[in-house]
Scaffold this active site. Structure first.
Site, PDB file in Angstrom:
ATOM      1  N   TYR A  33      40.856  52.859  45.861  1.00 24.02           N
ATOM      2  CA  TYR A  33      41.362  51.505  45.589  1.00 24.02           C
ATOM      3  C   TYR A  33      42.738  51.307  46.232  1.00 24.02           C
ATOM      4  CZ  TYR A  33      42.245  47.251  42.854  1.00 24.02           C
ATOM      5  OH  TYR A  33      42.500  45.955  42.464  1.00 24.02           O
ATOM      6  N   SER A  77      46.877  43.679  45.278  1.00 26.58           N
ATOM      7  CA  SER A  77      47.106  44.344  43.995  1.00 26.58           C
ATOM      8  C   SER A  77      48.452  45.057  44.061  1.00 26.58           C
ATOM      9  CB  SER A  77      46.005  45.389  43.775  1.00 26.58           C
ATOM     10  OG  SER A  77      46.339  46.257  42.714  1.00 26.58           O
TER      11      SER A  77
HETATM   12  N1  LIG Z   1      41.734  43.195  37.162  1.00 20.82           N
HETATM   13  C1  LIG Z   1      42.797  43.793  37.652  1.00 20.82           C
HETATM   14  O1  LIG Z   1      43.474  44.586  36.974  1.00 20.82           O
HETATM   15  C2  LIG Z   1      43.236  43.496  39.065  1.00 20.82           C
HETATM   16  C3  LIG Z   1      44.561  43.806  39.439  1.00 20.82           C
HETATM   17  C4  LIG Z   1      44.966  43.572  40.742  1.00 20.82           C
HETATM   18  C5  LIG Z   1      44.082  43.035  41.656  1.00 20.82           C
HETATM   19  N2  LIG Z   1      42.800  42.748  41.272  1.00 20.82           N
HETATM   20  C6  LIG Z   1      41.901  42.211  42.289  1.00 20.82           C
HETATM   21  O2  LIG Z   1      41.453  40.937  41.891  1.00 20.82           O
HETATM   22  C7  LIG Z   1      40.224  40.644  42.548  1.00 20.82           C
HETATM   23  C8  LIG Z   1      39.259  40.050  41.546  1.00 20.82           C
HETATM   24  O3  LIG Z   1      38.956  41.019  40.564  1.00 20.82           O
HETATM   25  P1  LIG Z   1      38.824  40.700  38.993  1.00 20.82           P
HETATM   26  O4  LIG Z   1      39.717  41.623  38.299  1.00 20.82           O
HETATM   27  O5  LIG Z   1      38.912  39.256  38.760  1.00 20.82           O
HETATM   28  O6  LIG Z   1      37.326  41.269  38.746  1.00 20.82           O
HETATM   29  P2  LIG Z   1      35.964  40.535  38.343  1.00 20.82           P
HETATM   30  O7  LIG Z   1      34.913  41.589  38.390  1.00 20.82           O
HETATM   31  O8  LIG Z   1      36.131  39.753  37.090  1.00 20.82           O
HETATM   32  O9  LIG Z   1      35.737  39.515  39.539  1.00 20.82           O
HETATM   33  C9  LIG Z   1      35.290  39.941  40.803  1.00 20.82           C
HETATM   34  C10 LIG Z   1      34.169  39.035  41.291  1.00 20.82           C
HETATM   35  O10 LIG Z   1      33.779  39.483  42.589  1.00 20.82           O
HETATM   36  C11 LIG Z   1      32.366  39.522  42.643  1.00 20.82           C
HETATM   37  N3  LIG Z   1      31.955  40.543  43.602  1.00 20.82           N
HETATM   38  C12 LIG Z   1      32.169  41.885  43.551  1.00 20.82           C
HETATM   39  N4  LIG Z   1      31.609  42.479  44.603  1.00 20.82           N
HETATM   40  C13 LIG Z   1      31.043  41.502  45.357  1.00 20.82           C
HETATM   41  C14 LIG Z   1      30.315  41.491  46.575  1.00 20.82           C
HETATM   42  N5  LIG Z   1      30.017  42.634  47.232  1.00 20.82           N
HETATM   43  N6  LIG Z   1      29.894  40.311  47.066  1.00 20.82           N
HETATM   44  C15 LIG Z   1      30.136  39.155  46.398  1.00 20.82           C
HETATM   45  N7  LIG Z   1      30.807  39.100  45.231  1.00 20.82           N
HETATM   46  C16 LIG Z   1      31.255  40.262  44.725  1.00 20.82           C
HETATM   47  C17 LIG Z   1      31.922  39.860  41.230  1.00 20.82           C
HETATM   48  O11 LIG Z   1      30.561  39.461  40.995  1.00 20.82           O
HETATM   49  C18 LIG Z   1      32.931  39.073  40.395  1.00 20.82           C
HETATM   50  O12 LIG Z   1      32.480  37.761  40.128  1.00 20.82           O
HETATM   51  C19 LIG Z   1      39.775  41.961  43.208  1.00 20.82           C
HETATM   52  O13 LIG Z   1      40.081  41.917  44.585  1.00 20.82           O
HETATM   53  C20 LIG Z   1      40.634  43.000  42.514  1.00 20.82           C
HETATM   54  O14 LIG Z   1      40.839  44.123  43.324  1.00 20.82           O
HETATM   55  C21 LIG Z   1      42.354  42.950  40.005  1.00 20.82           C
END
Ligand SMILES: NC(=O)c1ccc[n+]([C@@H]2O[C@H](COP(=O)([O-])OP(=O)(O)OC[C@H]3O[C@@H](n4cnc5c(N)ncnc54)[C@H](O)[C@@H]3O)[C@@H](O)[C@H]2O)c1
Length: 261
Positions: free
Chosen positions: A156, A143
């Protein structure tokens, strides 16, 4: 030409958001994908949508045996493993350090670090032998919070810095057999979930407010969607990146040129 033709991929958190967009894009590029996620409903939808190109495991990234099951499933179904994408993650919703009680701070630390950091340790450990066999690669979803303040709260931000430490050391230790890189998305419109211990201390904002705030914070002024990041993953996963390891590819609308980093 398809960039990932015949590649077998294991991804965590592929049932939603950025992970789901990566699954769809990798399959379009000719890959077959095994997905571990805790959302059984999301995985069922993925299977219906993508058919034979995908295998799913309902499980938790904090449980090592669940990663072992996923790697075993990938090898049984597709004969090998070429790429790991450690992507599952959770959020602290910018909870303010001074507002949170010591007890909630500790619970939040355990929960968020278990998923965001230990989840990546476990994924890498479970996949390493198979990736060595194929001279494959790992990609972590980090991130902008892995570099800059104000991409989340202390939990985070510290967890994303820790993932970058993990990837750098692994890139060093696993060379020359396995490349290890990361994609650092900026704020993106997904359902990224806020961990329960911190919910009493934060305001959960609606999507429209989130979109405005994301646009305001990045120089390209993009309210990023999950699909905006898939090009970075395809590049790092593909053989075109064979000289790239230990690298974090920012896909964040240009946070580095804000001049604040
Ligand atoms: N959305 C943002 O603004 C953003 C920005 C930078 C980085 N990220 C990173 O992107 C990655 C994906 O996040 P996203 O935004 O797509 O969110 P999201 O919630 O849409 O997707 C995350 C997925 O991970 C699964 N998950 C969460 N905890 C889990 C666990 N303990 N075991 C198995 N599965 C689990 C959830 O069920 C979900 O399907 C994360 O690492 C997040 O930190 C997100």
């Amino acid at each position: 030409m398809a960039e990932l033709s015949g590649k077998s991929v294991y991804i965590t958190g592929g049932a939603s958001g950025i992970g789901k967009a990566v699954v769809e894009a990798f399959i379009k590029e000719g890959a077959v994908v095994t997905v571990l996620d805790r959302s059984a409903d999301g995985l069922r939808e993925l299977e219906q949508q993508l058919g034979d190109s995908v295998r799913t495991i309902t499980g938790d990234v904090t449980v090592y045996e669940d990663h072992q099951r996923a790697v075993q499933c990938a090898v049984e179904a597709f004969g090998k493993l070429d790429i790991l994408v450690s992507n599952a993650g959770v959020f602290d919703a910018f909870a303010k350090f001074v507002d949170v009680t010591p007890e909630a701070m500790s619970d939040a630390y355990d929960m968020l670090f278990s998923i965001n950091v230990k989840g990546s340790f476990f994924a890498a450990k479970a996949a390493v032998d198979e990736l060595k066999r194929t001279r494959g690669n790992m990609i972590f979803t980090v991130s902008g919070a892995g570099f800059y303040p104000d991409g989340g709260g202390v939990w985070y931000t510290a967890s994303k810095h820790a993932q970058i430490g993990l990837l750098r050391q692994l890139a060093f230790e696993l060379a020359p057999d396995i490349r290890v890189n990361a994609v650092a998305p900026g704020g993106t419109l997904t359902a990224l979930s806020v961990i329960p211990p911190l919910r009493p201390f934060v305001n959960i904002v609606d999507n429209e407010t989130k979109a405005k705030s994301i646009k305001r914070r990045n120089p390209l002024q993009i309210a990023m969607e999950a699909e905006d990041h898939v090009g970075a993953y395809i590049l790092l996963a593909s053989d075109k990146a064979r000289a790239i390891t230990g690298e974090v590819l920012a896909s964040d609308g240009g946070l580095v040129v804000r001049g604040l980093g």
